[in-house]
Design an enzyme around this catalytic site. Structure first.
Site, PDB file in Angstrom:
ATOM      1  N   HIS A 286       0.882  -1.244  -0.025  1.00 20.39           N
ATOM      2  CA  HIS A 286      -0.022  -0.005  -0.139  1.00 20.39           C
ATOM      3  C   HIS A 286       0.952   1.160  -0.041  1.00 20.39           C
ATOM      4  CE1 HIS A 286      -3.198  -2.922   0.915  1.00 20.39           C
ATOM      5  NE2 HIS A 286      -3.913  -1.799   0.538  1.00 20.39           N
ATOM      6  N   THR A 308      -7.707  -0.217  -1.739  1.00 18.02           N
ATOM      7  CA  THR A 308      -6.824  -0.800  -1.032  1.00 18.02           C
ATOM      8  C   THR A 308      -7.524  -2.075  -0.292  1.00 18.02           C
ATOM      9  OG1 THR A 308      -7.931   0.278   1.171  1.00 18.02           O
ATOM     10  CG2 THR A 308      -6.278   1.374  -0.170  1.00 18.02           C
ATOM     11  N   ASP A 309      -7.200  -2.959   0.656  1.00 13.29           N
ATOM     12  CA  ASP A 309      -7.639  -3.961   1.247  1.00 13.29           C
ATOM     13  C   ASP A 309      -8.169  -2.998   2.782  1.00 13.29           C
ATOM     14  OD1 ASP A 309      -8.760  -6.255   2.333  1.00 13.29           O
ATOM     15  OD2 ASP A 309      -7.207  -7.524   1.438  1.00 13.29           O
ATOM     16  N   TRP A 310      -8.746  -4.000   3.532  1.00 15.04           N
ATOM     17  CA  TRP A 310      -9.527  -3.641   4.760  1.00 15.04           C
ATOM     18  C   TRP A 310      -8.591  -2.802   5.630  1.00 15.04           C
ATOM     19  CZ3 TRP A 310     -14.575  -4.601   5.868  1.00 15.04           C
ATOM     20  CH2 TRP A 310     -14.997  -4.272   7.220  1.00 15.04           C
ATOM     21  N   ASP A 312      -5.972  -0.785   5.275  1.00 15.90           N
ATOM     22  CA  ASP A 312      -4.834  -1.090   5.120  1.00 15.90           C
ATOM     23  C   ASP A 312      -3.981   0.203   4.963  1.00 15.90           C
ATOM     24  OD1 ASP A 312      -4.305  -3.799   5.616  1.00 15.90           O
ATOM     25  OD2 ASP A 312      -4.972  -4.154   3.525  1.00 15.90           O
TER      26      ASP A 312
END
Ligand code: BGC
Length: 750
Positions: A286, A308-310, A312
């Site tokens: 990220h 993005t992921d959770w 992150d």
């Protein structure tokens, strides 16, 4: 000497597959986007780049038992959509909703967004439809990706994903966070079953099929969704085996084994890419401009949305510790190239981004570029024309035809690993079903099934059948006995199972690991839990003992495999797993599945089939270094196949040539069967140590008893190249060995 072919990516394109130019929205749409962008404030732009989870918009009383009892909190919703200009929402609340409930909440959200905000921009809703629309009650679930890879049937994989898209969209949700294109080269990893296995070629073929299936012909169609290739990049190879922990990957290795499925997805115009939550070589993805901008955007020419992921972005500060505060974490992530932050619970991203623009630490143009991509996706999905769910779509869910497809996928996903003449079973025999998987829907479905972990049995809808229920319905209750024998809590009731076994002709022991994904699915020991192994040993009385393996990854069974007369790997085959098992066990279906991974024998030998020659050396002549329990590609049938007359080009090939191969495959048994022909090729000598072999092509062939078919392949010679130390593809002149079904021949490249 190495011949450098083309700079990096050019060679990834399979001949015959043109790199589809990304269809940017038409000129009119681009103008419409510009017109909106010109009028948008920094606050509105930062809001478009923010994604919140449904829980953050829901009433706190929403946690009661009935999933449809869930309610949006009008104040939280208004604050997010109208005041903070949030552009995207994700997730379900606790467990799968009915279509009616999805329609209700999506209508509420879109009403607010398109009637009460300045620019009337619809909200982009995203969900994890991981193996079917698993957060929509009544939808059709399928085997997880690992099982789909075992089918070796790309057409079928495309069709399963098309149903997933249709049923997700029917709920009113236009964006799926899938397919997972992480290549499964670390079997300890808790998300192994979400991968297409360890091989990069199979993963690439399935990447194409799944993105095609999800996105269909047109994104604005009410049967398509935008797909997300995830998790970019190297997520599936954690050093520790634990989820979201560091990977150490040299670039040439990353390009060789992990990048190609993502390239295939981009070729298919995948609309979004989700970022790996973890780090490679010390850099969290990220925060990696190198990976997200240089590689994904500039080199791979990805034009879609990077999400993005959770949580992150926040984690760059509070977990990975590369940013001294959250503001710097936000700056790093935007500089790296993300477009949407899955925040997902608060406004840390939105507020800090606005501040960073005011302080000129982030140029507003960066926001413009991201918002343009987000708006383009909303236009492509037809949301500006019609943001609302289609009320008529409820009957597109869980159709008979969709279930028939899921049943077919389940049958084709089962891999017969061992058969000492124990199978097929006679229709009259008395069967004892035992093991923690024999009467559990969660064991059949795995994670991402009605709930995140898939472990809540009460969340599974009524008509679904466990293995026991499927056998009862098909074999007759009088001929099916059962005893759980071992439980997930570690307990056993061995004597009861043994007593029951006395009255049975055959014992079918359904071992299963408890479903789990992400951190809750972490394990530190790949062995099958000891109480389950004890159950098998206890039942090894001489009666035919059949082992069925349900679960997320290959758990070690070496200590008991010798006691079993037959073994079937079933993974998480989904709602029709029980009937599929019955059909395979009784011979109504002749198994076709092939292992998409290497089944390990020992806890510390987790190598994949494409290991190095040195990995094959053991301590002495009798003990090979690479000695899996079952090889990648293994899978038995109730018939047998013979290979003959392998033909390869006699003269040296040029890099622009096609490698034409042909081989005779004969069904030498008494039953009709389907064989998967795998083409492995080894580079005999290379400047960078070559793997012992690599799969370069595969094809299925149906054969009647006694029938021979000549199977031919055309493989571009460029597929013999590899990523050298300079991180670009190189093809070295010299000899290669082609290996098909036990036959070998050499070819030369000059
Ligand atoms: C997972 C993703 C998923 C996201 C949204 C994350 O925890 O890693 O795969 O898409 O949650 O649910």
């Amino acid at each position: 000497m190495q011949i450098h072919l083309f700079p990096r990516l050019a060679l990834f394109a399979l001949p015959g597959v043109l790199l589809t130019p990304l269809s940017l929205a038409g000129e009119d749409t681009e103008r419409a986007i510009s017109a909106i962008l010109e009028k948008m404030s920094v606050e509105e732009k930062a809001g478009q780049m923010t994604q919140l989870t449904l829980g953050a918009l829901s009433s706190s009383e929403s946690n009661s038992g009935d999933p449809d009892g869930h309610e949006l909190d009008p104040d939280k919703l208004r604050n997010a959509i109208v005041k903070k200009h949030v552009g995207s929402v994700l997730n379900v609340h606790n467990m799968a909703f009915s279509v009616t409930h999805w329609h209700k909440i999506l209508t509420q959200i879109q009403d607010l967004a398109t009637k009460e905000t300045r620019h009337r921009i619809p909200v982009l809703y995203g969900i994890d439809s991981v193996h079917g629309a698993n957060y929509v009650r009544g939808a059709t679930l399928f085997p997880h990706n690992l099982g789909l890879a075992a089918t070796r049937n790309a057409k079928l994989v495309e069709q399963c994903h098309a149903i997933t898209a249709r049923e997700t969209r029917a709920a009113g949700i236009p964006w799926n966070f899938g397919p997972s294109l992480d290549v499964g080269r670390q079997p300890l990893w808790s998300r192994y079953v979400e991968t297409f296995g360890e091989d990069v070629h199979i993963s690439s073929v399935m990447a194409t099929a799944s993105v095609r299936g999800l996105q269909g012909e047109s994104l604005s169609s009410k049967t398509s969704v935008a797909a997300t290739a995830k998790h970019f990049l190297g997520y599936s190879f954690p050093l520790s085996g634990q989820d979201r922990t560091q990977s150490l990957l040299p670039e040439h290795y990353l390009r060789e084994y992990f990048l190609p499925p993502f390239i295939r997805a981009v070729e298919q115009n995948v609309q979004a890419v989700m970022v790996n939550s973890s780090e490679i070589n010390g850099i969290p993805l990220h925060a990696s401009h190198e990976m997200l901008t240089k590689l994904l955007r500039e080199e791979m020419n990805f034009k879609g949305v990077i999400v993005t992921d959770w949580e992150d972005v926040k984690k760059l500060h509070n977990l990975h510790k590369v940013a001294p505060n959250i503001k710097e974490a936000v700056r790093l992530s935007v500089e790296a190239g993300i477009d949407i932050c899955m925040a997902p619970n608060d406004f840390h991203f939105t507020n800090n981004l606005i501040q960073l623009v005011r302080e000129k630490l982030v140029p507003e143009e960066a926001l413009d570029a991201s918002v343009r991509r987000i708006l383009r996706l909303k236009f492509s999905l037809g949301l500006f024309d019609s943001p609302y769910p289609d009320p008529a779509s409820a009957n597109k869910i869980g159709t008979k035809e969709a279930h028939a497809l899921s049943a077919r996928a389940a049958r084709e996903s089962l891999v017969l690993l061992k058969n000492d003449d124990a199978l097929p079973l006679s229709k009259e025999c008395k069967i004892l079903l035992t093991g923690p998987g024999c009467h559990s829907l969660s064991a059949l479905h795995g994670s991402w099934s009605y709930t995140w972990q898939g472990t809540d049995e009460a969340a599974y809808p009524e008509p679904l059948q466990t293995v026991l229920e499927s056998f009862n319905a098909r074999h007759g209750r009088d001929n099916v006995l059962w005893a759980r024998g071992a439980q997930w809590d570690g307990s056993t009731d061995l004597d009861y199972a043994l007593r029951k076994a006395r009255n049975a002709d055959v014992i079918v022991c359904v071992l299963a690991e408890k479903p789990g994904t992400e951190t809750p699915g972490n394990i530190s020991d790949l062995s099958m839990p000891e109480n389950q192994l004890r159950l098998v040993r206890h039942l090894a009385t001489g009666k035919p003992l059949i082992l069925v393996l349900l679960g997320n990854r290959p758990r070690l069974i070496t200590k008991v495999a010798g006691h079993c007369h037959a073994i079937i790997h079933a993974g998480h085959p989904g709602p029709h797993g029980g009937e599929a098992l019955y059909e395979v066990l009784t011979g109504q279906f002749n198994p076709t599945g092939r292992l998409p991974f290497t089944y390990p024998r020992n806890p510390h030998s987790l190598l994949s089939y494409d290991h190095k020659h040195s990995d094959s050396i053991g301590p002495d002549k009798e003990t090979p270094g690479f000695n899996p329990l079952y090889e990648f590609g293994h899978g038995l049938s109730y018939t047998t196949f013979h290979y003959d007359n392998l033909e390869v080009p006699a003269t040296p090939l040029d890099k622009n040539d096609k490698l034409r191969l042909s081989v005779d495959v004969t069904n030498t048994g008494k039953r009709k069967g389907t064989e998967t022909v795998h083409v492995f090729i080894r580079d005999l000598f290379a400047s960078v140590v070559p793997p012992v072999k690599r799969l370069r092509a595969f094809r299925q062939v149906d054969l009647s008893p006694g029938e021979t078919k000549r199977v031919t392949f055309e493989i571009p010679v460029t597929d013999l190249s590899y990523f050298g130390l300079e991180n670009s593809l190189v093809l070295e002149p010299g000899e290669f060995e082609v290996m098909i079904g036990g036959l070998k021949k050499r070819i030369a490249v000059h």
